[in-house]
Motif scaffolding. Structure first.
Motif, short mmCIF file in Angstrom:
data_model
loop_
_atom_site.label_atom_id
_atom_site.label_comp_id
_atom_site.label_asym_id
_atom_site.label_seq_id
_atom_site.Cartn_x
_atom_site.Cartn_y
_atom_site.Cartn_z
N TRP A 24 22.58 46.62 -1.04
CA TRP A 24 22.27 45.24 -0.69
C TRP A 24 21.94 45.07 0.78
N ILE A 25 22.58 45.83 1.65
CA ILE A 25 22.25 45.77 3.08
C ILE A 25 20.84 46.31 3.30
N GLY A 26 20.50 47.38 2.62
CA GLY A 26 19.15 47.93 2.72
C GLY A 26 18.09 46.98 2.20
N ALA A 28 18.35 43.73 2.08
CA ALA A 28 18.27 42.61 3.02
C ALA A 28 17.44 43.00 4.25
N ALA A 29 17.63 44.22 4.73
CA ALA A 29 16.84 44.69 5.87
C ALA A 29 15.38 44.82 5.49
N LEU A 30 15.11 45.32 4.30
CA LEU A 30 13.74 45.45 3.83
C LEU A 30 13.07 44.09 3.69
N THR A 32 13.82 41.48 5.38
CA THR A 32 13.64 40.93 6.72
C THR A 32 12.45 41.58 7.43
N ILE A 33 12.28 42.88 7.25
CA ILE A 33 11.22 43.60 7.94
C ILE A 33 9.86 43.36 7.26
N ARG A 34 9.81 43.47 5.95
CA ARG A 34 8.54 43.40 5.22
C ARG A 34 8.46 42.13 4.38
N THR A 35 8.24 41.02 5.01
CA THR A 35 8.18 39.76 4.27
C THR A 35 6.78 39.40 3.81
#
Length: 64
Positions: A24-26, A28-30, A32-35
């Motif tokens: 889930w952290i990954g 969320a980061a994905l 955030t980075i690739r919207t």
């Protein structure tokens, strides 16, 4: 004051819970980075499916 061992004793399967948290952290980061081209529904669906698979495998202890 309770020790760390007493606190972590309540989490029966810390490795499985850690893997699910990393998923889930990954995600969320994905998100955030690739919207630009990612659909949020697809990310949540993928995270849910993988979490269910990891939970089914990791939370079933053969020592029960």
């Amino acid at each position: 004051m309770p020790s760390l061992k007493e606190i972590l004793l309540q989490v029966r399967y810390p490795y499985t819970a850690g893997v699910i948290a990393i998923i889930w952290i990954g995600l969320a980061a994905l998100a955030t980075i690739r919207t630009d081209g990612l659909m949020l529904e697809v990310l949540i669906s993928v995270g849910s499916v993988f979490s269910i698979i990891v939970a089914a495998i990791g939370f079933n202890s053969p020592k029960r």
